[in-house]
Enzyme design. Structure first.
Site, PDB file in Angstrom:
ATOM      1  N   ASP A 102       0.856  -1.189   0.000  1.00 51.50           N
ATOM      2  CA  ASP A 102       0.000   0.000   0.000  1.00 51.50           C
ATOM      3  C   ASP A 102       0.891   1.238   0.000  1.00 51.50           C
ATOM      4  OD1 ASP A 102      -3.205   0.513   1.062  1.00 51.50           O
ATOM      5  OD2 ASP A 102      -1.801   2.185   1.064  1.00 51.50           O
ATOM      6  N   ILE A 103       0.531   2.207  -0.817  1.00 50.53           N
ATOM      7  CA  ILE A 103       1.355   3.414  -0.979  1.00 50.53           C
ATOM      8  C   ILE A 103       1.289   4.320   0.258  1.00 50.53           C
ATOM      9  CG2 ILE A 103      -0.343   4.954  -2.065  1.00 50.53           C
ATOM     10  CD1 ILE A 103       1.799   5.490  -4.242  1.00 50.53           C
ATOM     11  N   ASN A 153     -12.929  -3.463   2.668  1.00 49.83           N
ATOM     12  CA  ASN A 153     -13.993  -2.465   2.705  1.00 49.83           C
ATOM     13  C   ASN A 153     -14.874  -2.546   1.460  1.00 49.83           C
ATOM     14  OD1 ASN A 153     -12.864  -1.416   5.115  1.00 49.83           O
ATOM     15  ND2 ASN A 153     -11.437  -0.156   3.932  1.00 49.83           N
ATOM     16  N   GLN A 169     -14.555   2.249   1.677  1.00 51.53           N
ATOM     17  CA  GLN A 169     -13.902   1.895   0.411  1.00 51.53           C
ATOM     18  C   GLN A 169     -13.634   3.158  -0.402  1.00 51.53           C
ATOM     19  OE1 GLN A 169     -16.114  -0.840  -2.103  1.00 51.53           O
ATOM     20  NE2 GLN A 169     -14.311  -1.287  -3.374  1.00 51.53           N
ATOM     21  N   HIS A 226     -10.268  -5.456  -3.036  1.00 53.72           N
ATOM     22  CA  HIS A 226      -8.924  -5.659  -2.480  1.00 53.72           C
ATOM     23  C   HIS A 226      -9.017  -6.026  -1.006  1.00 53.72           C
ATOM     24  CE1 HIS A 226      -9.978  -1.385  -2.121  1.00 53.72           C
ATOM     25  NE2 HIS A 226      -9.292  -1.396  -0.991  1.00 53.72           N
ATOM     26  N   HIS A 276      -6.872  -5.857   2.510  1.00 52.06           N
ATOM     27  CA  HIS A 276      -5.737  -5.227   3.200  1.00 52.06           C
ATOM     28  C   HIS A 276      -5.134  -6.232   4.168  1.00 52.06           C
ATOM     29  CE1 HIS A 276      -6.764  -0.859   2.435  1.00 52.06           C
ATOM     30  NE2 HIS A 276      -7.967  -1.366   2.275  1.00 52.06           N
TER      31      HIS A 276
HETATM   32  P1  AMP Z   1      -9.828   1.273   0.575  1.00 46.15           P
HETATM   33  O1  AMP Z   1      -9.986   2.524   1.381  1.00 46.15           O
HETATM   34  O2  AMP Z   1     -10.162   0.015   1.309  1.00 46.15           O
HETATM   35  O3  AMP Z   1     -10.549   1.386  -0.753  1.00 46.15           O
HETATM   36  O4  AMP Z   1      -8.264   1.155   0.297  1.00 46.15           O
HETATM   37  C1  AMP Z   1      -7.612   1.672  -0.800  1.00 46.15           C
HETATM   38  C2  AMP Z   1      -6.152   1.611  -0.506  1.00 46.15           C
HETATM   39  O5  AMP Z   1      -5.425   1.725  -1.707  1.00 46.15           O
HETATM   40  C3  AMP Z   1      -5.634   2.718   0.425  1.00 46.15           C
HETATM   41  O6  AMP Z   1      -5.048   2.132   1.590  1.00 46.15           O
HETATM   42  C4  AMP Z   1      -4.615   3.454  -0.425  1.00 46.15           C
HETATM   43  O7  AMP Z   1      -3.498   3.888   0.313  1.00 46.15           O
HETATM   44  C5  AMP Z   1      -4.238   2.395  -1.454  1.00 46.15           C
HETATM   45  N1  AMP Z   1      -3.744   2.914  -2.717  1.00 46.15           N
HETATM   46  C6  AMP Z   1      -4.330   3.841  -3.507  1.00 46.15           C
HETATM   47  N2  AMP Z   1      -3.584   4.057  -4.614  1.00 46.15           N
HETATM   48  C7  AMP Z   1      -2.515   3.227  -4.534  1.00 46.15           C
HETATM   49  C8  AMP Z   1      -1.374   2.978  -5.352  1.00 46.15           C
HETATM   50  N3  AMP Z   1      -1.190   3.628  -6.510  1.00 46.15           N
HETATM   51  N4  AMP Z   1      -0.468   2.059  -4.950  1.00 46.15           N
HETATM   52  C9  AMP Z   1      -0.646   1.397  -3.766  1.00 46.15           C
HETATM   53  N5  AMP Z   1      -1.705   1.588  -2.957  1.00 46.15           N
HETATM   54  C10 AMP Z   1      -2.612   2.492  -3.322  1.00 46.15           C
END
Ligand code: AMP
Ligand code: ZN
Length: 136
Positions: free
Chosen positions: A30-31, A86, A93, A99, A101
């Site tokens: 995760d970024i 989520n 979400q 996805h 986590h």
């Molecule tokens: P959610 O809130 O469950 O939809 O989680 C989305 C997740 O994606 C968040 O924890 C973000 O930090 C992660 N995310 C968004 N863009 C990227 C990316 N380009 N590379 C890695 N993680 C990402």
């Protein structure tokens, strides 16, 4: 899905720090990690969330997640792990491509996954169990 960031990551069109990939899945960090080692497991095929994903695929995805979880634990020496998924804006979400986590946990970390426990009405629960269980 043309505008889906995780479809682009799945296809390798947007860079990611990838831990693992095969024809069906990609696992990457995760970024904006909640803790050290926070990573995401995604299907390469697009499904918005749990309400759409094929159950068999979700099963294989979770089997992969268990292997990733064990390797993370081994490598990072975390004490525990939250697996969070989520579905819908109301549930937090933000990326609408299914996805999982994997969030390693350490003493003193700043991760919070919490809710306030409520009171259950046994009659209501029994009715709901019957309704939700129908046709499963
Ligand atoms: P959610 O809130 O469950 O939809 O989680 C989305 C997740 O994606 C968040 O924890 C973000 O930090 C992660 N995310 C968004 N863009 C990227 C990316 N380009 N590379 C890695 N993680 C990402
Ligand atoms: Zn997508």
């Amino acid at each position: 899905m043309d505008n889906c960031i995780f479809c682009k990551i799945a296809a390798g069109e947007i860079p990611s720090t990838t831990i693992y990939e095969d024809e069906e899945f990609r696992v990457f960090f995760d970024i904006n990690p909640a803790s050290k080692g926070h990573c995401l497991v995604i299907p390469k095929q697009h499904y918005d969330n749990v309400f759409e994903i094929d159950g068999e695929k979700a099963g294989r995805l979770f089997a992969l997640a268990t292997r990733v979880a064990r390797n993370l634990k081994q490598e990072l020496n975390c004490e525990g792990m939250n697996i969070v998924q989520n579905n819908g804006t109301i549930a937090g979400q933000t990326v609408f491509h299914f996805h999982l986590h994997l969030i390693p946990r350490y003493t003193g970390d700043q991760v919070r996954v919490e809710w306030h426990p409520g009171q259950a009405d046994p009659e209501e629960l029994a009715k709901l169990a019957e309704a939700v269980g129908r046709g499963l």
